[in-house]
Motif scaffolding. Structure first.
Motif, PDB file in Angstrom:
ATOM      1  N   VAL A 147      12.315  -2.741  -9.099  1.00  0.00           N
ATOM      2  CA  VAL A 147      13.178  -2.962  -7.935  1.00  0.00           C
ATOM      3  C   VAL A 147      12.348  -3.097  -6.662  1.00  0.00           C
ATOM      4  N   GLY A 148      11.382  -2.211  -6.489  1.00  0.00           N
ATOM      5  CA  GLY A 148      10.575  -2.207  -5.266  1.00  0.00           C
ATOM      6  C   GLY A 148       9.758  -3.468  -5.093  1.00  0.00           C
ATOM      7  N   LEU A 149       9.104  -3.919  -6.148  1.00  0.00           N
ATOM      8  CA  LEU A 149       8.324  -5.148  -6.023  1.00  0.00           C
ATOM      9  C   LEU A 149       9.219  -6.357  -5.786  1.00  0.00           C
ATOM     10  N   GLY A 150      10.402  -6.352  -6.374  1.00  0.00           N
ATOM     11  CA  GLY A 150      11.351  -7.428  -6.095  1.00  0.00           C
ATOM     12  C   GLY A 150      11.738  -7.470  -4.623  1.00  0.00           C
ATOM     13  N   ILE A 151      11.991  -6.309  -4.053  1.00  0.00           N
ATOM     14  CA  ILE A 151      12.333  -6.239  -2.630  1.00  0.00           C
ATOM     15  C   ILE A 151      11.161  -6.670  -1.770  1.00  0.00           C
ATOM     16  N   ILE A 152       9.956  -6.230  -2.109  1.00  0.00           N
ATOM     17  CA  ILE A 152       8.769  -6.596  -1.326  1.00  0.00           C
ATOM     18  C   ILE A 152       8.518  -8.101  -1.397  1.00  0.00           C
ATOM     19  N   VAL A 153       8.706  -8.707  -2.562  1.00  0.00           N
ATOM     20  CA  VAL A 153       8.515 -10.153  -2.693  1.00  0.00           C
ATOM     21  C   VAL A 153       9.533 -10.904  -1.836  1.00  0.00           C
ATOM     22  N   MET A 154      10.774 -10.458  -1.830  1.00  0.00           N
ATOM     23  CA  MET A 154      11.794 -11.125  -1.012  1.00  0.00           C
ATOM     24  C   MET A 154      11.500 -10.959   0.484  1.00  0.00           C
ATOM     25  N   ARG A 187       8.755 -13.387   1.293  1.00  0.00           N
ATOM     26  CA  ARG A 187       9.251 -14.772   1.339  1.00  0.00           C
ATOM     27  C   ARG A 187       9.968 -15.056   2.659  1.00  0.00           C
ATOM     28  N   ASN A 188      10.685 -14.077   3.179  1.00  0.00           N
ATOM     29  CA  ASN A 188      11.438 -14.288   4.420  1.00  0.00           C
ATOM     30  C   ASN A 188      10.589 -14.176   5.672  1.00  0.00           C
ATOM     31  N   PHE A 189       9.640 -13.223   5.698  1.00  0.00           N
ATOM     32  CA  PHE A 189       8.895 -12.949   6.928  1.00  0.00           C
ATOM     33  C   PHE A 189       7.424 -13.336   6.854  1.00  0.00           C
ATOM     34  N   GLN A 190       6.922 -13.713   5.681  1.00  0.00           N
ATOM     35  CA  GLN A 190       5.509 -14.062   5.465  1.00  0.00           C
ATOM     36  C   GLN A 190       4.576 -12.911   5.856  1.00  0.00           C
ATOM     37  N   ASN A 191       5.073 -11.678   5.715  1.00  0.00           N
ATOM     38  CA  ASN A 191       4.291 -10.496   6.059  1.00  0.00           C
ATOM     39  C   ASN A 191       4.927  -9.293   5.365  1.00  0.00           C
ATOM     40  N   THR A 192       4.101  -8.293   5.050  1.00  0.00           N
ATOM     41  CA  THR A 192       4.627  -7.068   4.449  1.00  0.00           C
ATOM     42  C   THR A 192       4.424  -5.857   5.355  1.00  0.00           C
ATOM     43  N   ASP A 193       4.253  -6.097   6.652  1.00  0.00           N
ATOM     44  CA  ASP A 193       4.083  -5.008   7.611  1.00  0.00           C
ATOM     45  C   ASP A 193       5.433  -4.341   7.838  1.00  0.00           C
ATOM     46  N   VAL A 194       5.472  -3.017   7.662  1.00  0.00           N
ATOM     47  CA  VAL A 194       6.753  -2.310   7.779  1.00  0.00           C
ATOM     48  C   VAL A 194       7.240  -2.241   9.222  1.00  0.00           C
ATOM     49  N   ASN A 195       6.366  -2.401  10.203  1.00  0.00           N
ATOM     50  CA  ASN A 195       6.816  -2.405  11.598  1.00  0.00           C
ATOM     51  C   ASN A 195       7.638  -3.641  11.912  1.00  0.00           C
ATOM     52  N   LEU A 196       7.363  -4.743  11.231  1.00  0.00           N
ATOM     53  CA  LEU A 196       8.123  -5.965  11.467  1.00  0.00           C
ATOM     54  C   LEU A 196       9.480  -5.957  10.791  1.00  0.00           C
ATOM     55  N   LEU A 197       9.726  -4.966   9.941  1.00  0.00           N
ATOM     56  CA  LEU A 197      10.991  -4.905   9.222  1.00  0.00           C
ATOM     57  C   LEU A 197      12.122  -4.298  10.044  1.00  0.00           C
ATOM     58  N   ASN A 198      11.858  -3.976  11.294  1.00  0.00           N
ATOM     59  CA  ASN A 198      12.917  -3.458  12.169  1.00  0.00           C
ATOM     60  C   ASN A 198      13.978  -4.511  12.426  1.00  0.00           C
ATOM     61  N   ARG A 199      13.657  -5.780  12.171  1.00  0.00           N
ATOM     62  CA  ARG A 199      14.624  -6.861  12.330  1.00  0.00           C
ATOM     63  C   ARG A 199      15.771  -6.741  11.327  1.00  0.00           C
ATOM     64  N   LEU A 200      15.542  -5.995  10.249  1.00  0.00           N
ATOM     65  CA  LEU A 200      16.579  -5.848   9.226  1.00  0.00           C
ATOM     66  C   LEU A 200      17.665  -4.869   9.642  1.00  0.00           C
ATOM     67  N   LYS A 201      17.391  -4.059  10.683  1.00  0.00           N
ATOM     68  CA  LYS A 201      18.408  -3.105  11.142  1.00  0.00           C
ATOM     69  C   LYS A 201      19.530  -3.861  11.819  1.00  0.00           C
ATOM     70  N   GLY A 202      20.749  -3.411  11.556  1.00  0.00           N
ATOM     71  CA  GLY A 202      21.909  -4.111  12.090  1.00  0.00           C
ATOM     72  C   GLY A 202      22.294  -3.590  13.377  1.00  0.00           C
ATOM     73  N   ILE A 250       0.840  -1.206   0.000  1.00  0.00           N
ATOM     74  CA  ILE A 250       0.000   0.000   0.000  1.00  0.00           C
ATOM     75  C   ILE A 250       0.871   1.250   0.000  1.00  0.00           C
ATOM     76  N   ILE A 251       1.944   1.230   0.765  1.00  0.00           N
ATOM     77  CA  ILE A 251       2.869   2.371   0.780  1.00  0.00           C
ATOM     78  C   ILE A 251       3.472   2.569  -0.598  1.00  0.00           C
ATOM     79  N   PHE A 252       3.831   1.476  -1.234  1.00  0.00           N
ATOM     80  CA  PHE A 252       4.389   1.513  -2.581  1.00  0.00           C
ATOM     81  C   PHE A 252       3.390   2.109  -3.568  1.00  0.00           C
ATOM     82  N   MET A 253       2.123   1.722  -3.455  1.00  0.00           N
ATOM     83  CA  MET A 253       1.084   2.270  -4.331  1.00  0.00           C
ATOM     84  C   MET A 253       0.858   3.754  -4.075  1.00  0.00           C
ATOM     85  N   CYS A 254       0.982   4.183  -2.835  1.00  0.00           N
ATOM     86  CA  CYS A 254       0.813   5.602  -2.510  1.00  0.00           C
ATOM     87  C   CYS A 254       1.959   6.439  -3.078  1.00  0.00           C
TER      88      CYS A 254
END
Length: 112
Positions: free
Chosen positions: A87-94, A97-112, A42-46
């Protein structure tokens, strides 16, 4: 021959302010969606909606001024948007696949 005689009369039937208000509304809807929503798709569409608002405005100004420069910018914006989609849809698909969710709050795990 002036620029006003080159532009067809049908272009001037809708006032330029209507295009500005329409583009502003589209852009505000896009900004609101980016700030409020949590789904990455949805963010991508906006973001695409905001790019389309800019395209509408540039095309309207180009038509009213009988100047093709605005339409040339629209062409380049569409090319950048196509690359962003690829590029964006490729990243969202990956991410899905890794988290089984596209919620951006759950993506904090990607921070190092």
């Amino acid at each position: 021959m002036t620029n006003a005689s080159i532009v067809p009369a049908v272009i001037h039937e809708v006032p330029l302010q209507y295009y500005v208000f329409f583009a502003t509304a589209l852009f505000c809807i896009g900004v609101t969606g980016v700030l409020i929503r949590r789904n990455a798709i949805i963010i991508f569409m906006c973001i695409e909606l905001m790019l389309n608002a800019v395209n509408v405005l540039l095309t309207a100004f180009a038509a009213y001024r009988a100047d093709p420069n605005g339409q040339i910018f629209v062409f380049f914006i569409m090319a950048v948007a196509a690359a962003e989609v690829a590029v964006g849809l490729g990243i969202i698909v990956m991410i899905y696949r890794n988290f089984q969710n596209t919620d951006v709050n759950l993506l904090n795990r990607l921070k190092g």
